[in-house]
Design a protein around this motif. Structure first.
Motif, PDB file in Angstrom:
ATOM      1  N   LEU A  90      22.785 -19.748 -34.977  1.00  0.00           N
ATOM      2  CA  LEU A  90      21.599 -19.014 -35.434  1.00  0.00           C
ATOM      3  C   LEU A  90      21.755 -17.552 -35.064  1.00  0.00           C
ATOM      4  O   LEU A  90      22.322 -17.216 -34.006  1.00  0.00           O
ATOM      5  CB  LEU A  90      20.341 -19.584 -34.748  1.00  0.00           C
ATOM      6  CG  LEU A  90      20.099 -21.109 -34.843  1.00  0.00           C
ATOM      7  CD1 LEU A  90      18.832 -21.483 -34.125  1.00  0.00           C
ATOM      8  CD2 LEU A  90      20.010 -21.541 -36.306  1.00  0.00           C
ATOM      9  N   ASN A  91      21.260 -16.686 -35.954  1.00  0.00           N
ATOM     10  CA  ASN A  91      21.294 -15.258 -35.636  1.00  0.00           C
ATOM     11  C   ASN A  91      20.113 -14.918 -34.742  1.00  0.00           C
ATOM     12  O   ASN A  91      19.361 -15.796 -34.329  1.00  0.00           O
ATOM     13  CB  ASN A  91      21.280 -14.420 -36.917  1.00  0.00           C
ATOM     14  CG  ASN A  91      20.039 -14.712 -37.767  1.00  0.00           C
ATOM     15  OD1 ASN A  91      19.057 -15.226 -37.290  1.00  0.00           O
ATOM     16  ND2 ASN A  91      20.111 -14.394 -39.044  1.00  0.00           N
ATOM     17  N   SER A  92      19.928 -13.687 -34.456  1.00  0.00           N
ATOM     18  CA  SER A  92      18.880 -13.277 -33.517  1.00  0.00           C
ATOM     19  C   SER A  92      17.492 -13.536 -34.056  1.00  0.00           C
ATOM     20  O   SER A  92      16.528 -13.531 -33.295  1.00  0.00           O
ATOM     21  CB  SER A  92      19.027 -11.791 -33.181  1.00  0.00           C
ATOM     22  OG  SER A  92      18.922 -10.992 -34.349  1.00  0.00           O
ATOM     23  N   LYS A  93      17.352 -13.799 -35.376  1.00  0.00           N
ATOM     24  CA  LYS A  93      16.037 -14.092 -35.957  1.00  0.00           C
ATOM     25  C   LYS A  93      15.810 -15.581 -36.135  1.00  0.00           C
ATOM     26  O   LYS A  93      14.778 -15.992 -36.676  1.00  0.00           O
ATOM     27  CB  LYS A  93      15.909 -13.393 -37.310  1.00  0.00           C
ATOM     28  CG  LYS A  93      15.953 -11.871 -37.186  1.00  0.00           C
ATOM     29  CD  LYS A  93      15.804 -11.228 -38.544  1.00  0.00           C
ATOM     30  CE  LYS A  93      15.851  -9.699 -38.451  1.00  0.00           C
ATOM     31  NZ  LYS A  93      15.714  -9.073 -39.785  1.00  0.00           N
ATOM     32  N   LYS A 123      18.195 -17.184 -22.853  1.00  0.00           N
ATOM     33  CA  LYS A 123      18.888 -17.910 -21.785  1.00  0.00           C
ATOM     34  C   LYS A 123      19.207 -19.309 -22.295  1.00  0.00           C
ATOM     35  O   LYS A 123      18.662 -19.772 -23.309  1.00  0.00           O
ATOM     36  CB  LYS A 123      18.016 -17.995 -20.553  1.00  0.00           C
ATOM     37  CG  LYS A 123      16.707 -18.715 -20.747  1.00  0.00           C
ATOM     38  CD  LYS A 123      15.876 -18.724 -19.479  1.00  0.00           C
ATOM     39  CE  LYS A 123      14.567 -19.480 -19.691  1.00  0.00           C
ATOM     40  NZ  LYS A 123      13.772 -19.534 -18.449  1.00  0.00           N
ATOM     41  N   SER A 124      20.081 -19.980 -21.549  1.00  0.00           N
ATOM     42  CA  SER A 124      20.501 -21.318 -21.966  1.00  0.00           C
ATOM     43  C   SER A 124      19.364 -22.301 -21.712  1.00  0.00           C
ATOM     44  O   SER A 124      18.709 -22.280 -20.670  1.00  0.00           O
ATOM     45  CB  SER A 124      21.733 -21.768 -21.175  1.00  0.00           C
ATOM     46  OG  SER A 124      22.834 -20.930 -21.473  1.00  0.00           O
ATOM     47  N   ALA A 142      21.165 -25.207 -26.120  1.00  0.00           N
ATOM     48  CA  ALA A 142      21.207 -23.918 -26.843  1.00  0.00           C
ATOM     49  C   ALA A 142      21.703 -22.847 -25.888  1.00  0.00           C
ATOM     50  O   ALA A 142      21.199 -22.730 -24.773  1.00  0.00           O
ATOM     51  CB  ALA A 142      19.835 -23.562 -27.389  1.00  0.00           C
ATOM     52  N   MET A 143      22.701 -22.072 -26.327  1.00  0.00           N
ATOM     53  CA  MET A 143      23.295 -21.032 -25.481  1.00  0.00           C
ATOM     54  C   MET A 143      23.173 -19.683 -26.196  1.00  0.00           C
ATOM     55  O   MET A 143      23.540 -19.573 -27.366  1.00  0.00           O
ATOM     56  CB  MET A 143      24.765 -21.348 -25.202  1.00  0.00           C
ATOM     57  CG  MET A 143      25.455 -20.286 -24.318  1.00  0.00           C
ATOM     58  SD  MET A 143      27.165 -20.734 -23.947  1.00  0.00           S
ATOM     59  CE  MET A 143      26.883 -22.120 -22.875  1.00  0.00           C
ATOM     60  N   PRO A 144      22.654 -18.665 -25.551  1.00  0.00           N
ATOM     61  CA  PRO A 144      22.536 -17.337 -26.196  1.00  0.00           C
ATOM     62  C   PRO A 144      23.911 -16.675 -26.324  1.00  0.00           C
ATOM     63  O   PRO A 144      24.783 -16.899 -25.481  1.00  0.00           O
ATOM     64  CB  PRO A 144      21.609 -16.590 -25.231  1.00  0.00           C
ATOM     65  CG  PRO A 144      21.808 -17.241 -23.917  1.00  0.00           C
ATOM     66  CD  PRO A 144      22.089 -18.674 -24.197  1.00  0.00           C
ATOM     67  N   ILE A 152      22.750 -11.323 -30.022  1.00  0.00           N
ATOM     68  CA  ILE A 152      23.077 -11.429 -31.449  1.00  0.00           C
ATOM     69  C   ILE A 152      22.732 -12.789 -32.020  1.00  0.00           C
ATOM     70  O   ILE A 152      22.762 -12.969 -33.247  1.00  0.00           O
ATOM     71  CB  ILE A 152      24.577 -11.150 -31.662  1.00  0.00           C
ATOM     72  CG1 ILE A 152      25.404 -12.162 -30.878  1.00  0.00           C
ATOM     73  CG2 ILE A 152      24.929  -9.709 -31.273  1.00  0.00           C
ATOM     74  CD1 ILE A 152      26.910 -12.037 -31.127  1.00  0.00           C
ATOM     75  N   GLY A 153      22.400 -13.766 -31.167  1.00  0.00           N
ATOM     76  CA  GLY A 153      22.053 -15.088 -31.697  1.00  0.00           C
ATOM     77  C   GLY A 153      22.249 -16.187 -30.655  1.00  0.00           C
ATOM     78  O   GLY A 153      22.518 -15.937 -29.491  1.00  0.00           O
ATOM     79  N   ILE A 154      22.209 -17.408 -31.153  1.00  0.00           N
ATOM     80  CA  ILE A 154      22.393 -18.558 -30.244  1.00  0.00           C
ATOM     81  C   ILE A 154      23.261 -19.575 -30.935  1.00  0.00           C
ATOM     82  O   ILE A 154      23.359 -19.621 -32.169  1.00  0.00           O
ATOM     83  CB  ILE A 154      21.048 -19.206 -29.852  1.00  0.00           C
ATOM     84  CG1 ILE A 154      20.349 -19.796 -31.080  1.00  0.00           C
ATOM     85  CG2 ILE A 154      20.166 -18.237 -29.068  1.00  0.00           C
ATOM     86  CD1 ILE A 154      19.122 -20.614 -30.756  1.00  0.00           C
ATOM     87  N   LEU A 155      23.853 -20.456 -30.087  1.00  0.00           N
ATOM     88  CA  LEU A 155      24.626 -21.584 -30.586  1.00  0.00           C
ATOM     89  C   LEU A 155      23.978 -22.852 -29.992  1.00  0.00           C
ATOM     90  O   LEU A 155      23.900 -23.013 -28.781  1.00  0.00           O
ATOM     91  CB  LEU A 155      26.109 -21.501 -30.155  1.00  0.00           C
ATOM     92  CG  LEU A 155      26.988 -22.646 -30.640  1.00  0.00           C
ATOM     93  CD1 LEU A 155      27.086 -22.658 -32.176  1.00  0.00           C
ATOM     94  CD2 LEU A 155      28.396 -22.509 -30.050  1.00  0.00           C
ATOM     95  N   GLU A 156      23.519 -23.726 -30.856  1.00  0.00           N
ATOM     96  CA  GLU A 156      22.827 -24.959 -30.450  1.00  0.00           C
ATOM     97  C   GLU A 156      23.673 -26.158 -30.828  1.00  0.00           C
ATOM     98  O   GLU A 156      24.117 -26.275 -31.985  1.00  0.00           O
ATOM     99  CB  GLU A 156      21.454 -25.053 -31.108  1.00  0.00           C
ATOM    100  CG  GLU A 156      20.692 -26.314 -30.687  1.00  0.00           C
ATOM    101  CD  GLU A 156      19.351 -26.452 -31.405  1.00  0.00           C
ATOM    102  OE1 GLU A 156      18.565 -27.355 -31.047  1.00  0.00           O
ATOM    103  OE2 GLU A 156      19.061 -25.672 -32.322  1.00  0.00           O
TER     104      GLU A 156
END
Length: 586
Positions: A90-93, A123-124, A142-144, A152-156
């Motif tokens: 996911l991006n920052s939005k 934060k995670s 989820a990790m920022p 810039i986003g997150i990875l879930e």
């Protein structure tokens, strides 16, 4: 059922074990579950960190996405995922830039709670949720992602951890199954242990129940040295002491009952309302109709509420009942300052009063007998002292009267001393062989002269040849009194006959006269002290009124009997019976 200490012990023991197992189980399951989930989270976080390094260029390349061109494949779509799992970039939005869940989701905004928290907090974030549609538990991590200091986003990464929960369910099942088996074994162990503990208590309970019923024959069996064993020893010791105390108490009660039952004085108990409760045989004999008068004994004896002073605890009075004089001593039984009943001791004082009366009469008679000669002596001495012109004959006559009266007082005193000595056994008793013929012949010879002066014929009948044991001097005194009285009270021309015969093992001596006789009303009293039938003639002849009394005491001392028979104007018969010594030849 719930009163059994054995059941209470087992139930409490099982509840404690169940509570312990539940507490341990809950802590164990919760700790194991947290540990397994924590391990899963660490594994997924490592995987997300690795993927973040791979997919971060997609967010830093100016927004281009892999797979935008026809034929281009998504980087995350080719990344292997477990069943039910998915990866979202996911991006920052919060818009999906790439995902392994299918290209249809790319460009859409993800509103997952984990992703939202990571987007907001930078934060995670990790969380476990249950997916009802797939019926499984999912772990979302989820990790920022940062470019320098810029977010810039997150990875879930969403991973299925149902296997972990399945393992936990199996472990829980195994634990509680084992707990049930342990609980069952504990129940069996508790039943056995409760029996071991409760058996001595039940033995003690049964023993105390027997003791309460008065059975002290059995004892508690002691099989251990613990507190229960000490309890058994204490109960056995208590049984021994109680048995001894009750036996002693029973003996004392029986002894007291025997004493009260057979004592000479009457004992009568009353309750607090003065109703008769108990009476011994002596008390019943004091009542006119015996046991029939028991219910009204209080009224007969004068035990009435109005006659008892409230300030006293003991009362005494004499009551005449059915011709008898009864001395009543009443005592209140006090218990804790309250009157619990009364005890009356009854004594028949009729004979005692008769003896007192005889003593009073005896003193009066002695005083009268001594006063008469003393008065005569005093009168004649006064006459001698006041009249100096008396002739020698008158003076000699007065002195003879004084001497005669003095001799009379001496005889009275001697008779009293001899009578007192016989009654108190103060006279020396000299026993020897007495020949009956010699004894009677000598007595008649001593009194022959008196009979001639009186004009009375003294006749001695043939006496059997026999001997007996006795004091000859005392027996002579008996014959002198009996034969002397017969001569004294027989007119001139009369006859006194002395005879003796052997009756089995006894010698019977009779003295019969043809004198004036004795009235029938006087016969029961002739052996009493100072009693005279013809008082005036007795005093003139010098009698003391103690002769027959002395004769009776002497015959009693020899173990014999004396009696008298008489008719007024026809004469008197006195008989005495003396025992013969067994085996002595005639």
């Amino acid at each position: 059922m719930w009163r059994s200490i054995r059941l209470k012990f087992v139930v409490i023991y099982l509840l404690l074990m169940l509570f312990t197992l539940q507490l341990i189980g809950a802590y164990f399951v919760r700790t194991l579950n947290a540990s397994l989930v924590r391990d899963e989270v660490r594994g997924v976080q490592k995987q997300v960190s690795l993927l973040a390094a791979i997919v971060k260029p997609e967010l830093t390349s100016g927004g281009g996405r892999s797979g935008d061109k026809p034929g281009d494949a998504s980087l995350l779509s080719v990344f292997p995922q477990p069943q039910g799992g998915a990866i979202y970039l996911l991006n920052s939005k919060g818009v999906v830039e790439d995902t392994s869940a299918g290209s249809a989701l790319i460009g859409q905004k993800r509103i997952d709670s984990v992703a939202t928290q990571a987007l907001v907090g930078h934060k995670s974030v990790s969380a476990v949720r249950y997916d009802p549609s797939a019926d499984q538990h999912l772990l979302a991590v989820a990790m920022p992602l940062f470019q320098g200091d810029r977010f810039i986003g997150i990875l879930e990464d969403v991973v299925s951890i149902q296997s972990t929960y399945s393992t936990m369910r199996q472990v829980t099942t195994i634990f509680y199954t084992g707990s049930a088996l342990v609980l069952a074994f504990t129940a069996l162990l508790g039943i056995g242990l409760s029996r071991t503990i409760s058996r001595p208590i039940l033995d003690v309970t049964r023993q105390t129940a027997r003791m309460a019923k008065g059975d002290f024959s059995r004892r508690v069996q002691v099989v251990s040295d613990d507190e229960l064993g000490q309890l058994g020893h204490a109960v056995n010791d208590l049984a021994d002491k109680l048995q001894t105390a009750l036996s002693e108490n029973l003996r004392e009660r029986e002894r007291l009952r025997a004493i009260i039952t057979y004592m000479g004085d009457g004992v009568l108990t009353f309750d607090r309302d003065l109703r008769p409760v108990y009476a011994n045989e002596a008390a019943l004999r004091c009542l006119p109709r015996g046991a029939e008068d028991f219910s009204r004994a209080g009224r007969l004896l004068g035990v009435q509420r109005e006659s008892l002073a409230p300030a006293q605890e003991e009362w005494n009075w004499v009551r005449e009942l059915d011709g008898a004089l009864l001395h009543v001593h009443l005592t209140a039984i006090q218990r804790e300052a309250d009157t619990d009943g009364y005890v009356a001791v009854i004594r028949d004082v009729t004979e005692q009063e008769r003896l007192y009366q005889k003593q009073r009469e005896f003193v009066a008679n002695v005083s009268h007998e001594l006063r008469t000669p003393l008065t005569s002596i005093k009168s004649y001495l006064e006459a001698l002292g006041e009249s100096g012109d008396l002739d020698e004959q008158t003076r000699r006559t007065f002195l003879d009267v004084c001497r005669q009266e003095a001799d009379r007082m001496v005889r009275i005193t001697q008779d009293l001393l001899q009578l007192s000595g016989l009654e108190t056994q103060g006279i020396r008793y000299v026993e020897g062989w007495v020949d009956a013929e010699e004894w009677l012949t000598a007595a008649c010879q001593r009194l022959e002269m008196q009979a001639r002066r009186q004009g009375v014929a003294l006749d001695l009948r043939p006496v059997p040849q026999l001997r007996f044991r006795g004091d000859k001097d005392l027996l002579d005194r008996v014959l002198d009194n009996v034969i002397g009285n017969a001569i004294k009270y027989t007119a001139a021309g009369g006859q006194v006959r002395v005879s003796a015969e052997c009756e089995r093992d006894k010698l019977r001596v009779c003295v019969e006269d043809t004198g004036i006789g004795i009235p029938e009303s006087d016969l029961p009293h002739v052996f009493e002290r100072f009693y005279r039938v013809d008082k005036a003639r007795s005093r003139r002849s010098g009698g003391t009124g103690l002769g027959l009394t002395l004769a009776r005491e002497i015959i009693d001392l020899h173990g014999g009997r004396i009696g008298i028979e008489s008719k007024l104007g026809q004469g008197t018969k006195v008989w005495l019976v003396l025992p013969l010594t067994e085996g002595e030849p005639a």
